[in-house]
Design a protein around this motif. Structure first.
Motif, PDB file in Angstrom:
ATOM      1  N   VAL A  14     -37.894 -20.964  48.630  1.00  0.00           N
ATOM      2  CA  VAL A  14     -38.288 -20.061  47.537  1.00  0.00           C
ATOM      3  C   VAL A  14     -38.909 -20.878  46.413  1.00  0.00           C
ATOM      4  N   ASP A  15     -39.648 -20.186  45.562  1.00  0.00           N
ATOM      5  CA  ASP A  15     -40.223 -20.870  44.408  1.00  0.00           C
ATOM      6  C   ASP A  15     -39.146 -21.271  43.408  1.00  0.00           C
ATOM      7  N   PHE A  16     -38.193 -20.348  43.169  1.00  0.00           N
ATOM      8  CA  PHE A  16     -37.165 -20.581  42.153  1.00  0.00           C
ATOM      9  C   PHE A  16     -35.791 -20.265  42.725  1.00  0.00           C
ATOM     10  N   LEU A  17     -34.838 -21.128  42.411  1.00  0.00           N
ATOM     11  CA  LEU A  17     -33.428 -20.864  42.702  1.00  0.00           C
ATOM     12  C   LEU A  17     -32.693 -20.841  41.372  1.00  0.00           C
ATOM     13  N   ILE A  18     -31.974 -19.751  41.110  1.00  0.00           N
ATOM     14  CA  ILE A  18     -31.246 -19.586  39.856  1.00  0.00           C
ATOM     15  C   ILE A  18     -29.749 -19.623  40.151  1.00  0.00           C
ATOM     16  N   VAL A  19     -29.029 -20.416  39.413  1.00  0.00           N
ATOM     17  CA  VAL A  19     -27.570 -20.475  39.525  1.00  0.00           C
ATOM     18  C   VAL A  19     -26.990 -19.838  38.278  1.00  0.00           C
ATOM     19  N   GLY A  20     -26.335 -18.701  38.434  1.00  0.00           N
ATOM     20  CA  GLY A  20     -25.782 -17.955  37.314  1.00  0.00           C
ATOM     21  C   GLY A  20     -26.355 -16.557  37.263  1.00  0.00           C
ATOM     22  N   GLY A  21     -25.492 -15.555  37.496  1.00  0.00           N
ATOM     23  CA  GLY A  21     -25.946 -14.166  37.560  1.00  0.00           C
ATOM     24  C   GLY A  21     -25.613 -13.368  36.315  1.00  0.00           C
ATOM     25  N   GLY A  22     -25.453 -14.050  35.177  1.00  0.00           N
ATOM     26  CA  GLY A  22     -25.256 -13.354  33.915  1.00  0.00           C
ATOM     27  C   GLY A  22     -26.591 -12.882  33.358  1.00  0.00           C
ATOM     28  N   PRO A  23     -26.619 -12.447  32.091  1.00  0.00           N
ATOM     29  CA  PRO A  23     -27.859 -11.907  31.529  1.00  0.00           C
ATOM     30  C   PRO A  23     -29.002 -12.910  31.506  1.00  0.00           C
ATOM     31  N   VAL A  24     -28.709 -14.188  31.244  1.00  0.00           N
ATOM     32  CA  VAL A  24     -29.772 -15.189  31.176  1.00  0.00           C
ATOM     33  C   VAL A  24     -30.397 -15.409  32.553  1.00  0.00           C
ATOM     34  N   GLY A  25     -29.560 -15.523  33.574  1.00  0.00           N
ATOM     35  CA  GLY A  25     -30.076 -15.680  34.927  1.00  0.00           C
ATOM     36  C   GLY A  25     -30.821 -14.447  35.401  1.00  0.00           C
ATOM     37  N   LEU A  26     -30.300 -13.267  35.091  1.00  0.00           N
ATOM     38  CA  LEU A  26     -30.951 -12.017  35.502  1.00  0.00           C
ATOM     39  C   LEU A  26     -32.296 -11.830  34.820  1.00  0.00           C
ATOM     40  N   LEU A  27     -32.384 -12.167  33.525  1.00  0.00           N
ATOM     41  CA  LEU A  27     -33.667 -12.076  32.833  1.00  0.00           C
ATOM     42  C   LEU A  27     -34.669 -13.035  33.475  1.00  0.00           C
ATOM     43  N   SER A  28     -34.244 -14.247  33.765  1.00  0.00           N
ATOM     44  CA  SER A  28     -35.131 -15.225  34.403  1.00  0.00           C
ATOM     45  C   SER A  28     -35.669 -14.681  35.716  1.00  0.00           C
ATOM     46  N   ALA A  29     -34.780 -14.116  36.527  1.00  0.00           N
ATOM     47  CA  ALA A  29     -35.194 -13.594  37.829  1.00  0.00           C
ATOM     48  C   ALA A  29     -36.189 -12.453  37.680  1.00  0.00           C
ATOM     49  N   ASN A  30     -35.972 -11.571  36.710  1.00  0.00           N
ATOM     50  CA  ASN A  30     -36.898 -10.464  36.484  1.00  0.00           C
ATOM     51  C   ASN A  30     -38.293 -10.961  36.130  1.00  0.00           C
ATOM     52  N   LEU A 174     -32.926 -23.359  38.129  1.00  0.00           N
ATOM     53  CA  LEU A 174     -32.501 -23.038  36.772  1.00  0.00           C
ATOM     54  C   LEU A 174     -30.978 -22.951  36.721  1.00  0.00           C
ATOM     55  N   GLY A 175     -30.383 -23.755  35.861  1.00  0.00           N
ATOM     56  CA  GLY A 175     -28.941 -23.702  35.644  1.00  0.00           C
ATOM     57  C   GLY A 175     -28.627 -22.741  34.513  1.00  0.00           C
ATOM     58  N   CYS A 176     -28.243 -21.522  34.887  1.00  0.00           N
ATOM     59  CA  CYS A 176     -27.861 -20.488  33.919  1.00  0.00           C
ATOM     60  C   CYS A 176     -26.382 -20.167  34.104  1.00  0.00           C
ATOM     61  N   ASP A 177     -25.601 -21.181  34.424  1.00  0.00           N
ATOM     62  CA  ASP A 177     -24.232 -20.989  34.893  1.00  0.00           C
ATOM     63  C   ASP A 177     -23.174 -21.247  33.836  1.00  0.00           C
ATOM     64  N   GLY A 178     -23.492 -20.984  32.579  1.00  0.00           N
ATOM     65  CA  GLY A 178     -22.472 -20.902  31.550  1.00  0.00           C
ATOM     66  C   GLY A 178     -22.031 -22.225  30.958  1.00  0.00           C
ATOM     67  N   ALA A 179     -21.072 -22.105  30.040  1.00  0.00           N
ATOM     68  CA  ALA A 179     -20.638 -23.250  29.238  1.00  0.00           C
ATOM     69  C   ALA A 179     -20.020 -24.362  30.077  1.00  0.00           C
ATOM     70  N   HIS A 180     -19.458 -24.008  31.220  1.00  0.00           N
ATOM     71  CA  HIS A 180     -18.854 -25.026  32.101  1.00  0.00           C
ATOM     72  C   HIS A 180     -19.806 -25.380  33.240  1.00  0.00           C
ATOM     73  N   SER A 181     -21.085 -25.338  32.970  1.00  0.00           N
ATOM     74  CA  SER A 181     -22.153 -25.479  33.961  1.00  0.00           C
ATOM     75  C   SER A 181     -21.925 -26.616  34.952  1.00  0.00           C
ATOM     76  N   ASP A 182     -21.861 -26.234  36.235  1.00  0.00           N
ATOM     77  CA  ASP A 182     -21.765 -27.243  37.289  1.00  0.00           C
ATOM     78  C   ASP A 182     -23.113 -27.928  37.492  1.00  0.00           C
ATOM     79  N   ILE A 183     -24.208 -27.200  37.269  1.00  0.00           N
ATOM     80  CA  ILE A 183     -25.532 -27.816  37.399  1.00  0.00           C
ATOM     81  C   ILE A 183     -25.704 -28.912  36.362  1.00  0.00           C
ATOM     82  N   ARG A 184     -25.274 -28.650  35.141  1.00  0.00           N
ATOM     83  CA  ARG A 184     -25.357 -29.677  34.097  1.00  0.00           C
ATOM     84  C   ARG A 184     -24.555 -30.916  34.497  1.00  0.00           C
ATOM     85  N   GLN A 185     -23.388 -30.706  35.051  1.00  0.00           N
ATOM     86  CA  GLN A 185     -22.551 -31.829  35.457  1.00  0.00           C
ATOM     87  C   GLN A 185     -23.184 -32.601  36.612  1.00  0.00           C
ATOM     88  N   GLN A 186     -23.786 -31.864  37.563  1.00  0.00           N
ATOM     89  CA  GLN A 186     -24.442 -32.550  38.681  1.00  0.00           C
ATOM     90  C   GLN A 186     -25.622 -33.395  38.213  1.00  0.00           C
TER      91      GLN A 186
END
Length: 584
Positions: A14-30, A174-186
């Motif tokens: 896919v062109d984009f993979l988004i991690v995090g299904g909250g409002p920020v991730g959903l807006l990005s996907a839209n 896109l790491g949209c996975d919140g304050a405890h972001s696993d993407i940020r840690q990775q």
């Protein structure tokens, strides 16, 4: 689909993979889907949260959502709040508009709507394009494949039913996975800041009360209670914040921490603060205790501009001023158009470095204001809290956010002439949505509302030509329009001419553009020209100047050009686009 049919397998490229299904991730996907790219979106939670969290949507955020056609459901459902009021011992002390009077927008209010409704609305629109949040799933490993069309290989763990893994290749993550972001840690990005001992209890409830100010955002204090914030929500709900003291012992005289604050403590403090008014809790739909703190990622992207952090993954703060969702949405609207135009080959990949350059300082300021306001609220100093709100309203409502500190170091924010610094309006500021009259229809409209192209608003640059009186400027406007018709950029640009002339005068000059893109600036003393001509000091205005405002897809002024020669203005406009465009 029959019972024996298997669901269509999801693409592993896919062109984009988004991690995090909250409002920020959903807006990005839209936005990504609107631009015609492929996307998958994951969330580690098995079910979306249905209550609590961010429920303030500021006016600037609504402007951006409208540009993307994503605001209708929220506007129909949410409660519009225009004022903030403070009370002491049940007596009103002060009121102020939630949005500063000088802001020009049709959204001069706060929209109070539950985050679950925001998420539901965004997911419903996304579902029309057959994209769903995959739950519970997350990325457990990322590998870089720089020579591949899909330079990121993500190992995804799917935990629905029997746990399994799959490899997804993507161009961007896109790491949209919140304050405890696993993407940020990775990525190994430090999350800098602190967590305090200050706590805020919050509940959403159906209430009965004789307090008449509940339709405003209210700050209530008394001599015998903690500070509370109260404001309306959708469907007759009321949200109440109780700001507990920093480092104090809780009501049970034990060490103060979030596990010791109970629902009845929050209710008791709310009743005390509202005295002599009464409040009865008919039903509690949600309650929790927040730990107040401010943290920010050291950077918001990977060094190769392939992985980006958005929203709470990049910055987190208290809910005191309702900045979480709004700042996260601001991140998305800043980033996604750049990514999409880079992938279309229309702008240079180096532009992606402007994401952190532009948004990181904004997040820092959000955290600084939040720290001041949260400390004042917890310290029960209403005057300090109100001062923090009053002084920062322009910024916290989003209208005053700007990138002026990056002029000329950022390819997207350019000042062509040092004389421009004498004007109030600057490159990097939000382009105001002034009221004008559409020449073709005679209707009152807002700038940027009239368009004919099929390209989404948030993917187009707008070239706003303030022509003054066409009797004086028509001959010089035409060379600029000729440049626009033949300009050497690969971008979609939307031209709009605003004039102080009458409709009869406009009709006498054939500008060669669609009549619906000609606007008459005759409302509120020609507020559009007045705003752009306003100088920092009282000086004689040069009303013969033609002004060209090139507005970025995210609604910020990229450059402001001033002069009397249409040909020269065309050359300057070309110079601006040459800073970041791929020429074809």
């Amino acid at each position: 689909m029959t019972i024996t049919d298997k669901p269509t397998p999801l693409p592993n490229k896919v062109d984009f993979l988004i991690v995090g299904g909250g409002p920020v991730g959903l807006l990005s996907a839209n936005l990504i889907v609107q631009a015609g790219f492929t996307v998958r979106i994951l969330d580690i939670e098995a079910e979306p949260n249905h209550w609590g969290r961010g429920d303030w949507i500021h006016g600037r955020t609504l402007e951006l959502l409208e540009r993307a056609g994503l605001a209708d459901e929220l506007l129909k459902t949410g409660v519009k709040v225009e004022k903030m009021a403070t009370y002491m011992n049940g007596t009103i002390q002060s009121t102020m508009p939630f949005v500063p009077d000088q802001v020009e927008s049709k959204h001069q209010y706060l929209l109070c709507v539950g985050q679950h409704i925001t998420e539901s609305s965004l997911q419903s629109i996304l579902s029309l394009n057959d994209v769903q949040v995959e739950r519970p799933s997350t990325v457990v490993k990322m590998e870089k494949c720089p020579d591949s069309i899909y330079p990121i290989k993500a190992t995804v763990m799917n935990m629905q039913g029997e746990t399994s893994t799959e490899e997804i290749e993507c161009k961007y993550l896109l790491g949209c996975d919140g304050a405890h972001s696993d993407i940020r840690q990775q990525l190994g990005i430090a999350n800098e800041g602190e967590t305090t001992e200050t706590h805020a209890g919050v509940l959403d409830a159906l209430v009965r009360t004789n307090f008449t100010g509940r339709r405003d955002v209210c700050i209530l204090q008394s001599d015998h209670a903690k500070t509370i914030s109260l404001f309306p929500r959708e469907n007759g709900l009321t949200r109440i914040f109780v700001h507990f003291n920093e480092n104090e012992h809780d009501l049970r005289k034990e060490q103060h921490n979030r596990n010791k604050i109970q629902l009845e403590d929050i209710q008791r403090e709310a009743k005390r603060a509202l005295l002599p008014h009464r409040i009865e809790f008919l039903g509690i739909l949600y309650w929790t205790v927040y730990v107040v703190g401010q943290r920010q990622a050291a950077t918001m992207d990977s060094h190769d501009n392939r992985v980006f952090l958005c929203g709470d993954a990049a910055h987190s703060q208290s809910p005191t001023l309702g900045q979480g969702v709004n700042t996260g949405f601001g991140d998305v609207f800043n980033l996604i158009w750049k990514l999409c135009l880079v992938e279309r080959g229309q702008i240079k990949p180096e532009v992606l470095s402007t994401y952190t350059a532009e948004r990181h300082p904004i997040a820092s300021k959000v955290l600084s204001i939040d720290k001041t306001a949260a400390k004042a609220a917890a310290g029960h100093k209403s005057e300090d809290y109100c001062m923090a709100v009053q002084e920062n309203r322009s910024f916290t409502t989003g209208f005053g956010i700007q990138y002026t500190n990056l002029v000329n170091t950022d390819p997207l924010v350019w000042n062509s002439d040092c004389e421009n610094t004498r004007y109030v309006m600057q490159a990097g500021m939000r382009a105001p949505h002034y009221k004008v009259v559409q020449f073709s229809s005679g209707r009152k409209v807002r700038l940027f509302e009239a368009h004919t192209e099929s390209t989404p608003d948030w993917l187009s640059f707008t070239i706003l030509v303030l022509a003054n009186d066409l009797k004086k400027t028509s001959e010089e406007i035409k060379p600029f329009l000729a440049w626009h018709n033949n300009h050497q950029t690969s971008l979609t640009t939307r031209l709009m001419v605003v004039t102080t002339s009458t409709a009869d005068t406009v009709a006498a000059y054939d500008l060669g553009i669609q009549p619906e893109l000609i606007m008459l600036d005759k409302l509120n003393r020609a507020q559009c020209h007045t705003g752009y001509h306003q100088k920092t000091e009282l000086q004689a205005e040069n009303s013969d100047d033609i002004i060209v405002s090139i507005v970025r897809p995210d609604g910020y002024i990229g450059t402001l050009l001033r002069g009397t020669s249409g040909e020269a203005l065309g050359k300057l406009a070309q110079a601006y686009f040459d800073r970041f465009c791929v020429l074809h």
